[in-house]
Design a protein around this motif. Sequence first.
Motif, PDB file in Angstrom:
ATOM      1  N   SER A  18     -10.378  20.144 -61.164  1.00 37.27           N
ATOM      2  CA  SER A  18     -10.777  21.424 -60.566  1.00 37.27           C
ATOM      3  C   SER A  18     -11.519  21.252 -59.253  1.00 37.27           C
ATOM      4  CB  SER A  18     -11.659  22.211 -61.549  1.00 37.27           C
ATOM      5  OG  SER A  18     -12.861  21.502 -61.809  1.00 37.27           O
ATOM      6  N   SER A  19     -11.582  20.031 -58.744  1.00 40.12           N
ATOM      7  CA  SER A  19     -12.296  19.801 -57.488  1.00 40.12           C
ATOM      8  C   SER A  19     -11.655  18.644 -56.725  1.00 40.12           C
ATOM      9  CB  SER A  19     -13.778  19.490 -57.743  1.00 40.12           C
ATOM     10  OG  SER A  19     -13.924  18.242 -58.389  1.00 40.12           O
ATOM     11  N   GLY A  44     -13.956  24.459 -58.055  1.00 39.22           N
ATOM     12  CA  GLY A  44     -13.483  25.689 -58.683  1.00 39.22           C
ATOM     13  C   GLY A  44     -12.067  26.035 -58.300  1.00 39.22           C
ATOM     14  N   ILE A  45     -11.243  24.995 -58.096  1.00 35.20           N
ATOM     15  CA  ILE A  45      -9.887  25.200 -57.571  1.00 35.20           C
ATOM     16  C   ILE A  45      -9.059  26.127 -58.464  1.00 35.20           C
ATOM     17  CG2 ILE A  45      -7.686  24.028 -57.114  1.00 35.20           C
ATOM     18  CD1 ILE A  45      -9.323  21.656 -56.076  1.00 35.20           C
ATOM     19  N   GLU A  67      -0.448  30.317 -57.842  1.00 35.52           N
ATOM     20  CA  GLU A  67       0.611  29.610 -58.562  1.00 35.52           C
ATOM     21  C   GLU A  67       0.482  28.098 -58.385  1.00 35.52           C
ATOM     22  OE1 GLU A  67       2.864  31.033 -60.578  1.00 35.52           O
ATOM     23  OE2 GLU A  67       1.782  32.920 -60.198  1.00 35.52           O
ATOM     24  N   ARG A  68       0.039  27.672 -57.205  1.00 26.91           N
ATOM     25  CA  ARG A  68      -0.097  26.237 -56.929  1.00 26.91           C
ATOM     26  C   ARG A  68      -1.444  26.000 -56.233  1.00 26.91           C
ATOM     27  NH1 ARG A  68       3.119  23.922 -53.519  1.00 26.91           N
ATOM     28  NH2 ARG A  68       3.590  22.049 -54.708  1.00 26.91           N
ATOM     29  N   PRO A  69      -2.544  26.220 -56.947  1.00 25.47           N
ATOM     30  CA  PRO A  69      -3.860  26.147 -56.290  1.00 25.47           C
ATOM     31  C   PRO A  69      -4.239  24.744 -55.842  1.00 25.47           C
ATOM     32  CG  PRO A  69      -4.109  26.407 -58.674  1.00 25.47           C
ATOM     33  CD  PRO A  69      -2.657  26.601 -58.366  1.00 25.47           C
ATOM     34  N   TYR A  70      -3.822  23.737 -56.586  1.00 29.15           N
ATOM     35  CA  TYR A  70      -4.232  22.376 -56.234  1.00 29.15           C
ATOM     36  C   TYR A  70      -3.574  21.899 -54.933  1.00 29.15           C
ATOM     37  CZ  TYR A  70      -6.176  17.776 -57.080  1.00 29.15           C
ATOM     38  OH  TYR A  70      -6.897  16.620 -56.966  1.00 29.15           O
TER      39      TYR A  70
END
Length: 397
Positions: A18-19, A44-45, A67-70
């Motif tokens: 998440s980071s 907080g990705i 949909e593709r936050p990372y």
Amino acid sequence: MNERSDGSLILVLNCGSSSIKFALFDAAATPLARTPAWSGKVEGITGDAPMFSASGGAAETLTLDRERPYPAALAYLRQHIEARLDGRRIVAIAHRVVHGGSKYFEPVRVDAAVLADLKSYIPLAPLHQPFALEAIDALLAERPQLPQVACFDTAFHQSMPTVEKMLPLPRSAWEQGLRRYGFHGLSYAYQSQVLGECYGDAARGRTIVAHLGNGASLCAMRNLQSVATTMGFSALDGLMMGTRCGALDPGAVIYLMEIRKLSLEQVARMLYHESGLLGVSGVSSDLRDLLPREDQEPVREALALYVRSIVREVGALTATLGGLDMLVFTAGIGEHQPVIRERVCAGLGFLGVAIDADANAAHAPVISNAASRVKVVVEATNEEWVAATAAETLLRR
């Protein structure tokens, strides 16, 4: 000190679920300065309000592709970093890679074959391995000539004796790679260097380093080399953590699956994401949220179990070392939570551990008092510098 004049930089990426943390090191001098020229993170990705923050600037909220936050966070970081280069160039990227398996014991330049090997270790470190490799994969595709170096958290523990690496399973399990690997190796590698510099022979005896963060482990060192550690085959073992269970009777897992009929995926989620401080307290995995709420019984019990876990494992490693000369607290909780340090040390009074309350409250480098038989110190970690140094060393070969 050797000077360069080409404006070269080494970028370090530490990618979690998440980071993404980054640090840029000025490669104009050898050895590298331990403080990065610029650093920051996106955290907080996968949440509703991802945040970007960097040294020398205010935090800002990001809008990422849900949909593709990372990949979106990684792309944002790359654009932001490139905008800061000001004519300088990145000559290498160093990645913290949690697991090197039984094949990679030293930092290695990543190509397609190495990347394929590292992907096979994803089941051993599902919280971290896939995200570091996603970043490497994307950068390999876009800039194949830019050296990328994988630095492994498991590597530092290769000095452990075989008896510490073995699991009490059939011999075939060892032959298939099931063994104690240990983690947080970049942090321990830094401690092995800085403790020797600061404390000399006092640190080269029987030392235990407590890396206490959201993930947590202990490392027993002799002559500043790993001889035992609490994490084992996976990063689930050992200490109770923020959301991870730590050491657990395997019969409990069998029960959850056989009697309560939880699926493998449900059990994995429970052990990795729903246990530890979060699971026991029912409130949070963050000590900053829990300590003010100790009037609530579940929170009080979670904190007591957390401290008990650390005390028990320090005692076990002390037995392995045959005594204890130095105890070191590092990482987010170890460096910044004097209440936890005080409670752990109180539980280790039988070893002759005694701390100075004022020094502990002030986060002094040495918090033990004159009567303590064990020197207790607080030392910041610097995993990014270890990774950058490894990349620079490979570049010079």
